[in-house]
Design a protein around this motif. Structure first.
Motif, PDB file in Angstrom:
ATOM      1  N   THR A 218     -86.444 -36.937 -40.049  1.00  0.00           N
ATOM      2  CA  THR A 218     -87.030 -38.515 -39.558  1.00  0.00           C
ATOM      3  C   THR A 218     -86.130 -38.982 -38.352  1.00  0.00           C
ATOM      4  O   THR A 218     -85.196 -39.660 -38.384  1.00  0.00           O
ATOM      5  N   ILE A 224     -82.766 -46.644 -36.724  1.00  0.00           N
ATOM      6  CA  ILE A 224     -83.175 -47.685 -37.932  1.00  0.00           C
ATOM      7  C   ILE A 224     -82.044 -48.135 -38.619  1.00  0.00           C
ATOM      8  O   ILE A 224     -81.547 -49.319 -38.971  1.00  0.00           O
ATOM      9  N   ASP A 269     -92.998 -39.329 -37.539  1.00  0.00           N
ATOM     10  CA  ASP A 269     -92.025 -40.485 -38.080  1.00  0.00           C
ATOM     11  C   ASP A 269     -92.469 -41.512 -37.199  1.00  0.00           C
ATOM     12  O   ASP A 269     -92.415 -42.729 -37.888  1.00  0.00           O
ATOM     13  N   HIS A 272     -95.514 -42.835 -39.185  1.00  0.00           N
ATOM     14  CA  HIS A 272     -95.078 -43.342 -40.619  1.00  0.00           C
ATOM     15  C   HIS A 272     -94.442 -44.771 -40.180  1.00  0.00           C
ATOM     16  O   HIS A 272     -94.813 -45.736 -40.990  1.00  0.00           O
ATOM     17  N   CYS A 273     -93.578 -45.106 -39.464  1.00  0.00           N
ATOM     18  CA  CYS A 273     -93.053 -46.289 -39.173  1.00  0.00           C
ATOM     19  C   CYS A 273     -94.123 -47.234 -38.482  1.00  0.00           C
ATOM     20  O   CYS A 273     -93.976 -48.391 -39.238  1.00  0.00           O
ATOM     21  N   GLN A 274     -95.100 -46.947 -38.029  1.00  0.00           N
ATOM     22  CA  GLN A 274     -96.249 -47.851 -37.829  1.00  0.00           C
ATOM     23  C   GLN A 274     -97.049 -48.116 -38.916  1.00  0.00           C
ATOM     24  O   GLN A 274     -97.412 -49.408 -39.101  1.00  0.00           O
ATOM     25  N   ASN A 277     -95.048 -50.782 -40.657  1.00  0.00           N
ATOM     26  CA  ASN A 277     -95.073 -52.224 -39.949  1.00  0.00           C
ATOM     27  C   ASN A 277     -96.461 -52.827 -40.357  1.00  0.00           C
ATOM     28  O   ASN A 277     -96.537 -54.069 -40.599  1.00  0.00           O
ATOM     29  N   PHE A 289     -87.608 -52.039 -46.854  1.00  0.00           N
ATOM     30  CA  PHE A 289     -88.236 -51.814 -45.581  1.00  0.00           C
ATOM     31  C   PHE A 289     -88.386 -53.095 -44.637  1.00  0.00           C
ATOM     32  O   PHE A 289     -88.133 -54.225 -45.187  1.00  0.00           O
ATOM     33  N   VAL A 294     -92.080 -49.897 -32.174  1.00  0.00           N
ATOM     34  CA  VAL A 294     -91.714 -48.650 -31.839  1.00  0.00           C
ATOM     35  C   VAL A 294     -93.164 -48.233 -31.054  1.00  0.00           C
ATOM     36  O   VAL A 294     -93.932 -48.602 -31.022  1.00  0.00           O
TER      37      VAL A 294
END
Length: 369
Positions: A218, A224, A269, A272-274, A277, A289, A294
């Protein structure tokens, strides 16, 4: 910018010689006026493998961000393979002979001697150009909050994140990952950028480390956890290519492994972050979370064809070894990691600049305070 709750992190992935693209992106940000002269606009710098070298150089020149980028650009513009690993006949043939001997007779000999396919003894001299002592000065002056460099501890299989930064930055320890506060120097960069199999492992404080991409599944995680709420991530993974129906050669398998280790994690990653969000749907936090914007920048065109055109720039002994793993098509992808030559690096520097130009409005909007 504050690193807690309102910080923008710069996250740089690995990729060997492909790392020149990242410096091209940074040059493009300056040339397009997206970033201006002055201190580093990113409170948090996180770099893995080749990205660790870039992030550390930027931290050392955090009081003059443009100078740091220009120093990196000068290095890549004149970089040759001999600056990274030994290319002389005696060294390459000696390592090759020992690999053949030990792979064929290791059982009879009772052990193996080679630790890598290449001798990277010239690399410390190249990296010693970074003024490491300036990193702490820039942290104390408030130009940056922290620098994080992941590496992989081989015998424990842990991802160790070497961290130099403000005392207020959090540290953590979880399964297969931990943070070690330290003054980042040459051994940490050599460890984080030790490409598996090709570069030898590096000893740091009695433990042996290799490329940070091995266990850093990650890549955005350190930024983060350190408090970033926005991340500019610069990778070196080009768009997916078309399927090839020929049987894979050893070079194909090797390049696929390197892709999976060094570059695929960043792409996954970011996605995944998107998704997180999107699921938060505008809410600032939900349980463990929180929303972290990003922007991912990566090459807009495949790099392997560029490397194929430049194969003649690889030192003959190294080119011979690569061709032994497969034909031109199979070897091109693998060669793109090891093609340290001004002609190839300049192409990637230019590609990075052009990609910034194409996405200028998007990048400007993202980096607006």
């Amino acid at each position: 910018m504050s690193c807690q709750g309102n910080g923008t992190a710069l996250v740089l992935s690995g990729g060997g010689a492909r790392g020149a693209y990242q410096v091209g992106v940074l040059m493009g940000l300056i040339e397009q006026g997206i970033l201006t002269h002055g201190p580093c606009p990113f409170p948090l710098l996180v770099g893995t493998s080749a990205g660790s070298i870039h992030a550390t150089a930027l931290a050392a020149y955090a009081d003059d961000f443009l100078q740091g980028i220009e120093e990196l650009n000068d290095v890549w513009s004149g970089l040759h393979a001999r600056h990274v690993f030994r290319t002389d006949f005696a060294s390459v043939c000696g390592l090759t002979f020992r690999w053949i001997r030990d792979l064929g007779f290791g059982g009879l000999l009772g052990g193996v001697a080679p630790k890598s396919l290449l001798d990277t003894s010239p690399l410390p001299r190249l990296l010693s150009r970074i003024p490491f002592s300036r990193i702490e000065h820039n942290i104390q002056a408030g130009h940056i909050a922290g620098l994080a460099v992941p590496a992989t501890e081989y015998f424990s299989n842990d991802s160790v994140i070497f961290l130099q930064g403000r005392e207020t930055l959090p540290t953590w320890s979880k399964q297969r990952a931990r943070v070690e506060r330290t003054s980042i120097g040459l051994p940490h960069l050599l460890a984080s950028s030790a490409i598996p199999m090709f570069f030898p492992t590096v000893e740091v404080n009695g433990s042996h480390f290799g490329d940070g991409c091995l266990r850093n599944t990650t890549p955005l995680g350190p930024a983060i956890r350190l408090g970033a709420d926005r991340i500019l991530a610069v990778g070196v993974h080009e768009p997916s290519g078309t399927a090839d129906r020929r049987p894979p050669m050893v070079a194909d398998v090797a390049s696929t492994i390197l892709d999976a280790i060094m570059m695929d994690a960043m792409e996954k990653d970011v996605a995944h972050c998107q998704r997180i969000n999107t699921n938060l749907n505008g809410h600032k936090a939900a349980g463990d979370f929180r929303n972290v914007d990003v922007l991912w920048l990566a090459p807009s065109r495949p790099i392997a064809p560029l490397a194929k055109e430049m194969m003649s720039r690889i030192p003959p002994q190294i080119r011979y070894l690569i061709h032994g793993l497969g034909g031109d098509q199979a070897a091109a992808e693998l060669a793109s990691y090891l093609l340290f030559h001004p002609d190839f690096c300049t192409l990637l520097l230019t590609l990075g600049r052009l990609d910034v130009l194409k996405r200028k409005d998007e990048i400007e909007a993202f980096l607006q305070p």
